[in-house]
Scaffold this active site. Sequence first.
Site, PDB file in Angstrom:
ATOM      1  N   HIS A 219      30.130  86.612  43.242  1.00 29.98           N
ATOM      2  CA  HIS A 219      30.089  85.510  42.170  1.00 29.98           C
ATOM      3  C   HIS A 219      30.236  84.149  42.815  1.00 29.98           C
ATOM      4  O   HIS A 219      29.697  83.035  42.796  1.00 29.98           O
ATOM      5  CB  HIS A 219      31.160  85.557  41.320  1.00 29.98           C
ATOM      6  CG  HIS A 219      30.919  86.817  40.374  1.00 29.98           C
ATOM      7  ND1 HIS A 219      29.521  87.240  40.039  1.00 29.98           N
ATOM      8  CD2 HIS A 219      31.555  87.959  40.097  1.00 29.98           C
ATOM      9  CE1 HIS A 219      29.692  88.422  39.357  1.00 29.98           C
ATOM     10  NE2 HIS A 219      30.754  88.742  39.283  1.00 29.98           N
TER      11      HIS A 219
ATOM     12  N   ASP B 209      21.282  87.152  38.149  1.00 29.37           N
ATOM     13  CA  ASP B 209      22.104  88.490  38.253  1.00 29.37           C
ATOM     14  C   ASP B 209      21.998  88.899  39.724  1.00 29.37           C
ATOM     15  O   ASP B 209      20.927  88.533  40.692  1.00 29.37           O
ATOM     16  CB  ASP B 209      20.851  89.375  37.500  1.00 29.37           C
ATOM     17  CG  ASP B 209      21.576  90.666  37.253  1.00 29.37           C
ATOM     18  OD1 ASP B 209      22.806  91.084  37.171  1.00 29.37           O
ATOM     19  OD2 ASP B 209      20.808  91.868  36.813  1.00 29.37           O
TER      20      ASP B 209
ATOM     21  N   LEU C 113      18.846  65.183  35.252  1.00 27.65           N
ATOM     22  CA  LEU C 113      18.552  66.779  35.068  1.00 27.65           C
ATOM     23  C   LEU C 113      19.767  66.967  33.841  1.00 27.65           C
ATOM     24  O   LEU C 113      20.502  66.574  33.778  1.00 27.65           O
ATOM     25  CB  LEU C 113      18.947  67.569  36.617  1.00 27.65           C
ATOM     26  CG  LEU C 113      19.090  68.897  35.896  1.00 27.65           C
ATOM     27  CD1 LEU C 113      17.430  69.390  36.112  1.00 27.65           C
ATOM     28  CD2 LEU C 113      19.566  69.793  37.291  1.00 27.65           C
TER      29      LEU C 113
ATOM     30  N   TRP D  12      25.130  92.565  45.393  1.00 32.17           N
ATOM     31  CA  TRP D  12      24.977  91.690  46.819  1.00 32.17           C
ATOM     32  C   TRP D  12      26.249  91.813  47.638  1.00 32.17           C
ATOM     33  O   TRP D  12      26.201  92.126  48.704  1.00 32.17           O
ATOM     34  CB  TRP D  12      24.834  90.187  46.533  1.00 32.17           C
ATOM     35  CG  TRP D  12      24.524  89.414  47.590  1.00 32.17           C
ATOM     36  CD1 TRP D  12      23.442  89.054  48.305  1.00 32.17           C
ATOM     37  CD2 TRP D  12      25.577  88.615  48.392  1.00 32.17           C
ATOM     38  NE1 TRP D  12      23.491  88.295  49.367  1.00 32.17           N
ATOM     39  CE2 TRP D  12      25.075  87.991  49.680  1.00 32.17           C
ATOM     40  CE3 TRP D  12      27.147  88.719  48.060  1.00 32.17           C
ATOM     41  CZ2 TRP D  12      25.870  87.201  50.463  1.00 32.17           C
ATOM     42  CZ3 TRP D  12      27.727  87.889  49.167  1.00 32.17           C
ATOM     43  CH2 TRP D  12      27.058  87.138  50.456  1.00 32.17           C
TER      44      TRP D  12
HETATM   45  C1  IPE Z   1      23.283  89.229  32.436  1.00 30.31           C
HETATM   46  O1  IPE Z   1      23.500  89.997  33.301  1.00 30.31           O
HETATM   47  C2  IPE Z   1      24.425  88.224  32.217  1.00 30.31           C
HETATM   48  C3  IPE Z   1      24.490  87.140  33.199  1.00 30.31           C
HETATM   49  C4  IPE Z   1      23.523  87.033  34.275  1.00 30.31           C
HETATM   50  C5  IPE Z   1      25.476  86.343  33.258  1.00 30.31           C
HETATM   51  P1  IPE Z   1      24.108  91.286  33.379  1.00 30.31           P
HETATM   52  O2  IPE Z   1      24.303  92.030  34.732  1.00 30.31           O
HETATM   53  O3  IPE Z   1      25.617  91.329  32.302  1.00 30.31           O
HETATM   54  O4  IPE Z   1      23.121  92.267  32.421  1.00 30.31           O
HETATM   55  P2  IPE Z   1      22.923  93.809  32.280  1.00 30.31           P
HETATM   56  O5  IPE Z   1      24.259  94.523  32.011  1.00 30.31           O
HETATM   57  O6  IPE Z   1      22.355  94.344  33.689  1.00 30.31           O
HETATM   58  O7  IPE Z   1      21.996  93.993  31.088  1.00 30.31           O
HETATM   59  C1  IPE Z   2      25.626  88.473  37.454  1.00 31.24           C
HETATM   60  O1  IPE Z   2      25.731  89.366  38.498  1.00 31.24           O
HETATM   61  C2  IPE Z   2      26.635  87.656  37.242  1.00 31.24           C
HETATM   62  C3  IPE Z   2      27.550  87.637  35.896  1.00 31.24           C
HETATM   63  C4  IPE Z   2      26.999  88.759  35.183  1.00 31.24           C
HETATM   64  C5  IPE Z   2      28.554  87.040  35.946  1.00 31.24           C
HETATM   65  P1  IPE Z   2      26.236  90.759  38.230  1.00 31.24           P
HETATM   66  O2  IPE Z   2      27.776  90.527  38.241  1.00 31.24           O
HETATM   67  O3  IPE Z   2      25.595  91.158  36.937  1.00 31.24           O
HETATM   68  O4  IPE Z   2      25.796  91.516  39.642  1.00 31.24           O
HETATM   69  P2  IPE Z   2      25.495  93.019  39.554  1.00 31.24           P
HETATM   70  O5  IPE Z   2      24.116  93.101  38.453  1.00 31.24           O
HETATM   71  O6  IPE Z   2      26.473  93.860  38.957  1.00 31.24           O
HETATM   72  O7  IPE Z   2      24.738  93.152  40.660  1.00 31.24           O
HETATM   73 MG    MG Z   3      24.299  92.519  36.478  1.00 29.49          MG
END
Ligand code: IPE
Ligand code: IPE
Ligand code: MG
Length: 242
Positions: free
Chosen positions: A36, A19, A130, A24
């Site tokens: 990403h 996450d 792995l 970032w």
């Molecule tokens: C969970 O993160 C999904 C992934 C890391 C792919 P999210 O950013 O989607 O989760 P919430 O919305 O903060 O719960």
């Molecule tokens: C996790 O990072 C990656 C995916 C859910 C694909 P986020 O995109 O949720 O990043 P934040 O939480 O918005 O910073």
């Molecule tokens: Mg997120």
Amino acid sequence: MPKNTSPQKSARHVAVVMDGNGRWATARGLERLKGHVRGVDRVRETVKVAPAHGIEYLTIFAFSTENWKRSAREVLGLMALFRRFIRKESDTMMRDDVRVRFVGDRLRLDKKLRALMEDLEDRTKNNRTLNLTVALNYGGRDEITRAVRRIAQAVQSSALDPDNISEDTIADFLDTADLPDPDLIIRTSGEHRTSNFLTWQAAYAEYVFTQTAWPDFCESELVKSLEQYQNRDRRFGASEAV
Ligand code: IPE
Ligand code: IPE
Ligand code: MG
């Protein structure tokens, strides 16, 4: 002194909620997709170093069943990134002896991506160093719902007797049927929730939460998380650590 430093206490199956990519990027004045892209670099690095830290199974949350709620631009960008990752990393996975699996509902993914996923699973199926599992269009509740549907079908066709349904039966119908339960689940970027990740499988997992955003999660961060894990007592309901 750490309590459990013997090698058998290292986490065999580590799962990661990667996450914080968006935050970032935004904090640096970049668009979310750039976060990403940087996140993919960290995936590459984590896969590379995982075996040296005793990890046999690494499961990463790449896209949740709820992530379709994001802008079309971000969703399409992520899907393009997944396609590129599979194309670019396939040879590396062979070289490093990594078996790749995908969990989640594939039916909603586009055909081209699905074909790439199947090819990579097939190409790497004899690799052993792995086990990398990528959760893509994955939701724990969705996975259980799909499993229940197939269990009901098996009962209806008399292939399964309801009296014989055990916890193992349910586990066998999940996408993760071939995988051990996770020992450690790491969530980066400060949120303290599971967001529908490995709902069934995580019943006795240890959680480590870190403030570090996924694009900054380097090997030393992984080591810190593994050390926290080693200092935990796992009791599995017993009165003493097992
Ligand atoms: C969970 O993160 C999904 C992934 C890391 C792919 P999210 O950013 O989607 O989760 P919430 O919305 O903060 O719960
Ligand atoms: C996790 O990072 C990656 C995916 C859910 C694909 P986020 O995109 O949720 O990043 P934040 O939480 O918005 O910073
Ligand atoms: Mg997120």
